[in-house]
Design a protein around this motif. Structure first.
Motif, short mmCIF file in Angstrom:
data_model
loop_
_atom_site.label_atom_id
_atom_site.label_comp_id
_atom_site.label_asym_id
_atom_site.label_seq_id
_atom_site.Cartn_x
_atom_site.Cartn_y
_atom_site.Cartn_z
N ARG A 156 0.97 -1.10 -0.10
CA ARG A 156 -0.04 0.18 0.05
C ARG A 156 0.70 1.11 -0.01
O ARG A 156 0.24 2.19 -0.48
CB ARG A 156 -0.96 0.09 1.05
CG ARG A 156 -0.17 -0.27 2.64
CD ARG A 156 -1.28 -0.04 3.65
NE ARG A 156 -0.83 -0.22 5.14
CZ ARG A 156 -1.44 0.06 6.23
NH1 ARG A 156 -2.53 0.57 6.17
NH2 ARG A 156 -0.63 -0.17 7.10
N ARG A 164 -5.02 2.55 -0.60
CA ARG A 164 -6.53 2.70 -0.33
C ARG A 164 -6.65 2.58 1.09
O ARG A 164 -5.79 1.86 1.68
CB ARG A 164 -7.43 1.81 -1.21
CG ARG A 164 -7.26 1.86 -2.75
CD ARG A 164 -7.73 0.62 -3.45
NE ARG A 164 -7.27 0.55 -4.77
CZ ARG A 164 -8.22 1.03 -5.93
NH1 ARG A 164 -9.14 1.71 -5.71
NH2 ARG A 164 -7.52 0.75 -6.97
N GLU A 168 -11.89 0.43 1.80
CA GLU A 168 -12.06 0.60 0.37
C GLU A 168 -11.06 -0.25 -0.46
O GLU A 168 -11.05 -0.55 -1.74
CB GLU A 168 -11.60 1.58 -0.05
CG GLU A 168 -12.63 2.96 0.44
CD GLU A 168 -12.15 4.38 0.14
OE1 GLU A 168 -10.86 4.48 -0.42
OE2 GLU A 168 -12.75 5.37 0.38
N ALA A 169 -10.22 -1.24 0.16
CA ALA A 169 -9.16 -1.99 -0.54
C ALA A 169 -9.50 -3.30 -0.63
O ALA A 169 -9.02 -4.12 -1.50
CB ALA A 169 -7.91 -2.07 0.47
#
Length: 352
Positions: A156, A164, A168-169
């Protein structure tokens, strides 16, 4: 004087002939629907109807003695306590040495009967709806989602695609893992951290397992299960729980083929074991099993494979019986005048 003596001799022979005709013959039989059985106190079955037709043709009086075992019926003929025996008696070389037979009265053979569920072949729908496949699908989703989220935790801060928030990921991460497994991933989304690259390799290798689960499951149901789970011929009986009647032609056949089986003393015991789900298959006379499968056992039994070991049924007599020739002539007459065909159609329908 000679004329009187001749007349007395002729009268004596006439009286003896009438006594012979009036003699009540002893007929032994055994319960084997649809050939011989009792219903509401009446002798029923193909063999009993044929016996009645023969008696009318030959002006016989007869009394039926019904015994409990097939061997007892044949034994009564051998020791002369019965004048004849009729049921589903196969004409074999061994029996020909022990008793006399009429010409064949019925063409039969052996067949296999199996539980109705065993007669159904596996289908693709069964494979797709199996619990094992649903477990495999759930495992695949868990691996992809877990691998995607693990990749998100590694990448990430290094890969813009994974930059994100947690809520949301999860789907983009799962979608990335799915594409990696199916398509080999995307060059622009290649992991950049050492741990991310190692995880990517693990996911690609695990894809081989995920895809193989689907293929192996469907293939096993359509091939292996079809071979090991069903009985369609004699060759499928090896390793199965097979039943028949002891000392029958079916038992002799199974012995020659070296197929292990459970022998039962009579038809009732055999069918009871089948009804109680103790047997995977029953091997016995085709018309008797077909009658059971279409009547009492219509919800639990199915016939499978074709008729094999063709054999003829006949009427059995003590060796040297003077009745054999008369019966053979009467049988020919019954065939010629259509009586035999009428009796056959009553019990078995039109002959093929």
């Amino acid at each position: 004087m000679k004329r009187v003596l001749f007349a007395l001799i002729c009268l004596t022979f006439a009286i003896l002939a009438r006594q012979s005709q009036a003699q009540t013959l002893t007929v032994t039989t055994v319960t084997r629907p649809p050939f011989s059985y009792v219903e509401d106190g009446v002798q029923e079955g193909f063999s009993m109807d044929l016996l009645q037709a023969l008696a009318e043709s030959l002006n016989w009086d007869f009394a039926v003695e019904r015994v409990g075992a097939f061997g007892d019926m044949l034994g009564a003929v051998q020791d002369g306590s019965a004048d004849l025996a009729i049921a589903n008696i196969s004409i074999t070389a061994l029996r020909e040495t022990q008793m006399d037979f009429s010409q064949p009265i019925f063409e039969a053979g052996l067949q296999i009967m199996v539980p109705s569920d065993a007669a159904r072949r596996p289908s693709l729908l069964q494979a797709l709806l199996s619990a094992e496949l649903f477990i495999a699908i759930g495992l695949a989703f868990a691996i992809l989602l877990g691998g995607g989220m693990l990749m998100w935790s590694f990448e990430r801060r290094s890969q813009p695609y994974f930059d994100r928030k947690l809520n949301e990921a999860w789907f983009p991460s799962f979608w990335w893992a799915l594409n990696l497994v199916v398509n080999g991933g995307f060059e622009e989304r290649m992991p950049r951290t050492p741990f991310g690259r190692m995880l990517g390799v693990v996911l690609v290798v695990s894809s081989l397992f995920i895809v193989s689960v689907f293929t192996a499951r469907i293939t096993s149901v359509m091939t292996v299960d079809a071979i090991t789970g069903n009985v369609n011929s004699i060759n499928d009986l090896y390793g199965k729980q097979v039943g028949t009647i002891s000392d029958s032609t079916a038992a002799n056949f199974l012995n020659r083929r070296e197929i292990e089986f459970s022998g039962y003393p009579g038809l009732d015991a055999l069918l009871t074991a089948f009804t109680n789900e103790e047997l995977d298959a029953v091997v016995f006379d085709a018309p008797i099993l077909s009658y059971f499968a279409s009547h009492e056992g219509r919800k639990i039994a199915s016939m499978t494979g074709g008729v094999f070991l063709r054999e003829n049924y006949g009427i059995a007599f003590p060796t040297g019986s003077p009745l054999v020739e008369d019966v053979n002539q009467a049988l020919l007459s019954l065939r010629e005048d259509g009586t035999y065909d009428e009796i056959y159609r009553k019990w078995f329908g039109v002959r093929n």
